[in-house]
Design an enzyme around this catalytic site. Structure first.
Site, PDB file in Angstrom:
ATOM      1  N   TRP A 116      -2.260 -13.143  31.171  1.00 23.98           N
ATOM      2  CA  TRP A 116      -2.083 -14.095  30.065  1.00 23.98           C
ATOM      3  C   TRP A 116      -1.292 -15.311  30.502  1.00 23.98           C
ATOM      4  CZ3 TRP A 116      -5.611 -13.800  26.673  1.00 23.98           C
ATOM      5  CH2 TRP A 116      -6.196 -12.558  26.391  1.00 23.98           C
ATOM      6  N   ASP A 151       5.672 -16.501  25.279  1.00 19.02           N
ATOM      7  CA  ASP A 151       4.536 -15.818  24.675  1.00 19.02           C
ATOM      8  C   ASP A 151       4.953 -14.362  24.472  1.00 19.02           C
ATOM      9  OD1 ASP A 151       2.252 -14.469  24.008  1.00 19.02           O
ATOM     10  OD2 ASP A 151       1.071 -15.135  25.743  1.00 19.02           O
ATOM     11  N   LYS A 155      -1.102  -7.343  17.219  1.00 19.50           N
ATOM     12  CA  LYS A 155      -0.603  -6.196  17.980  1.00 19.50           C
ATOM     13  C   LYS A 155       0.517  -5.513  17.203  1.00 19.50           C
ATOM     14  CE  LYS A 155      -2.176  -8.865  21.720  1.00 19.50           C
ATOM     15  NZ  LYS A 155      -3.256  -8.035  22.251  1.00 19.50           N
TER      16      LYS A 155
HETATM   17  N1  PMP Z   1      -1.008 -13.595  25.180  1.00 19.24           N
HETATM   18  C1  PMP Z   1      -0.873 -12.267  25.272  1.00 19.24           C
HETATM   19  C2  PMP Z   1       0.335 -11.699  25.942  1.00 19.24           C
HETATM   20  C3  PMP Z   1      -1.877 -11.430  24.752  1.00 19.24           C
HETATM   21  O1  PMP Z   1      -1.765 -10.103  24.858  1.00 19.24           O
HETATM   22  C4  PMP Z   1      -3.005 -12.005  24.117  1.00 19.24           C
HETATM   23  C5  PMP Z   1      -4.105 -11.169  23.496  1.00 19.24           C
HETATM   24  N2  PMP Z   1      -4.373  -9.976  24.051  1.00 19.24           N
HETATM   25  C6  PMP Z   1      -3.092 -13.399  24.061  1.00 19.24           C
HETATM   26  C7  PMP Z   1      -2.074 -14.158  24.590  1.00 19.24           C
HETATM   27  C8  PMP Z   1      -4.277 -14.080  23.414  1.00 19.24           C
HETATM   28  O2  PMP Z   1      -4.194 -13.886  22.038  1.00 19.24           O
HETATM   29  P1  PMP Z   1      -5.391 -14.243  21.061  1.00 19.24           P
HETATM   30  O3  PMP Z   1      -6.498 -13.308  21.341  1.00 19.24           O
HETATM   31  O4  PMP Z   1      -4.774 -14.067  19.683  1.00 19.24           O
HETATM   32  O5  PMP Z   1      -5.754 -15.666  21.293  1.00 19.24           O
END
Ligand code: PMP
Length: 367
Positions: free
Chosen positions: A104, A178, A202
């Protein structure tokens, strides 16, 4: 009620049963309103009360100081990867430093590069993101527009301490975190961050709403030529009501934060429970004589996403099949890394984790 299984999904993920029951009940009529949250104006007093309570609950749970705004945004955390760079990096000379600790963080950096001089101040790719850097390992710029970090890498299962260990080494640059996959899993010193953001699906609610906690002085940096929907300043001025917000998502976040406050007893207690749950699985890994190989180094193991491998892909397939027969679902690791991932967010009951730990021991013993 239909029989519920133990759901180890990385997200959208398990929610507290009491929250689902309240949402189900209120879907016909909010108490005292006679209509559901899906059917009323976002500018009506009942929705204003929902928005206010959600902000109040978050402020209480995380002890968010008065000089931080709480925003509810759309587009998931992925849009934040761009929005942060649009607001804080576009047109800047100073670079943005990204601490890349997993998939991420890597995506966040790639999107920021489209907007301005973003760079990796550390990148753990060479060791498959199995550990986190010490402050001294990170090549910070002398001055940066901001520093971006991921408190918990959902796919690799590596998690920083609640306060970034490099806060002191980072100079004056605001730290942007994040926290998508460990938001509300423990107390967090909000005042050490310029901004914290988390998609809700989550630990905080359903997909479709992203919580952003932004220090007020940073709002002045939003360029005035951004579309309002992409500007933190405009969204803050309008208290997240610039356009129609994700009303149902916000409402469920209200229920989840109520549950954390009233049923769990706050984030310090939530952290204790999460530590107990995670220990059950890490003990099963460590006690397996090498049958299970954890991905993350021991000192940065995630409380939320427990990642491990079995000796080979066949064993993993058999493991997953056997797990489902015990009511243990969605344990497959992310397609990019494989193996097994047990996501054990706040709402995952301890019994589910204990059942998985028992199953892991039995499975290893039978091989
Ligand atoms: N950052 C992290 C740490 C994540 O786990 C996720 C989703 N798994 C995201 C960003 C992306 O999130 P979204 O699918 O809501 O755009």
């Amino acid at each position: 009620m239909a029989e519920r299984v133990y759901n180890f999904s990385p997200g959208p993920a398990v929610l507290p049963v009491s929250v689902l029951e309240a949402a189900q009940r209120d879907l016909l009529a909010l108490p005292g309103v006679g209509m559901s949250v899906l059917e009323i104006s976002h500018r009506s007093p009942p929705f204003e009360r929902i928005l206010q309570e959600t902000q109040d609950n978050l402020r209480t749970l995380l002890a968010i100081p008065a000089n931080y705004k709480i925003l509810f945004l759309q587009g998931g955390s992925l849009l934040q990867f761009s929005m942060i760079a649009m607001n804080f990096l576009r047109g800047q000379k100073l670079p943005a430093d990204y601490v890349v600790t997993g998939t991420w963080g890597k995506k966040a950096l790639a999107d920021a590069k489209l907007e301005g001089p973003a760079r990796a101040a550390w990148d753990g790719a060479a060791s498959k993101y199995d550990h986190l850097p010490a402050a001294t390992d990170i090549d910070f710029s002398p001055q940066a527009a901001y520093i971006h970090t991921t408190s918990n890498e959902t796919i690799q299962g590596v998690q920083f301490a609640a306060a970034p260990p490099f806060a002191g080494a980072a100079g004056k640059a605001p730290i942007i975190c994040d926290a998508s996959s460990d938001f509300l899993c423990r107390p967090m010193p909000v005042d050490q961050y310029g901004m914290i953001y988390a998609c809700a699906q989550k630990n905080a609610g359903p997909a479709g709403v992203t919580v952003a906690i932004v220090r007020e002085d940073l709002l002045a940096r939003s360029p005035s030529n951004l579309p309002g929907i992409l500007s933190f300043a405009v969204m803050a001025e309008n208290n997240s009501l610039f356009n129609t917000p994700p009303v149902f998502g916000i409402y469920v976040v209200m229920l989840v934060t109520r549950w954390l406050l009233n049923d769990v007893g706050g984030l310090a207690r939530m952290e204790e429970l999460n530590r107990e749950k995670a220990k059950l699985l890490y003990d099963a890994i460590d006690g397996s004589g090498g049958f299970y190989q954890g991905h993350a180094h021991q000192d940065c193991r995630s409380l939320m996403n427990v990642t491990f491998r079995l000796p080979d892909a066949d064993a993993e397939k058999t493991f997953l099949k056997g797990a489902e027969s015990k009511g243990l679902y969605q344990l497959k690791g992310h397609r990019s890394v494989g193996g097994i991932r047990a996501s054990i967010y706040n709402a995952m009951p301890r019994e589910g984790v204990a059942l998985l730990a028992d199953y892991m021991r039995d499975f290893a013993a039978g091989r």
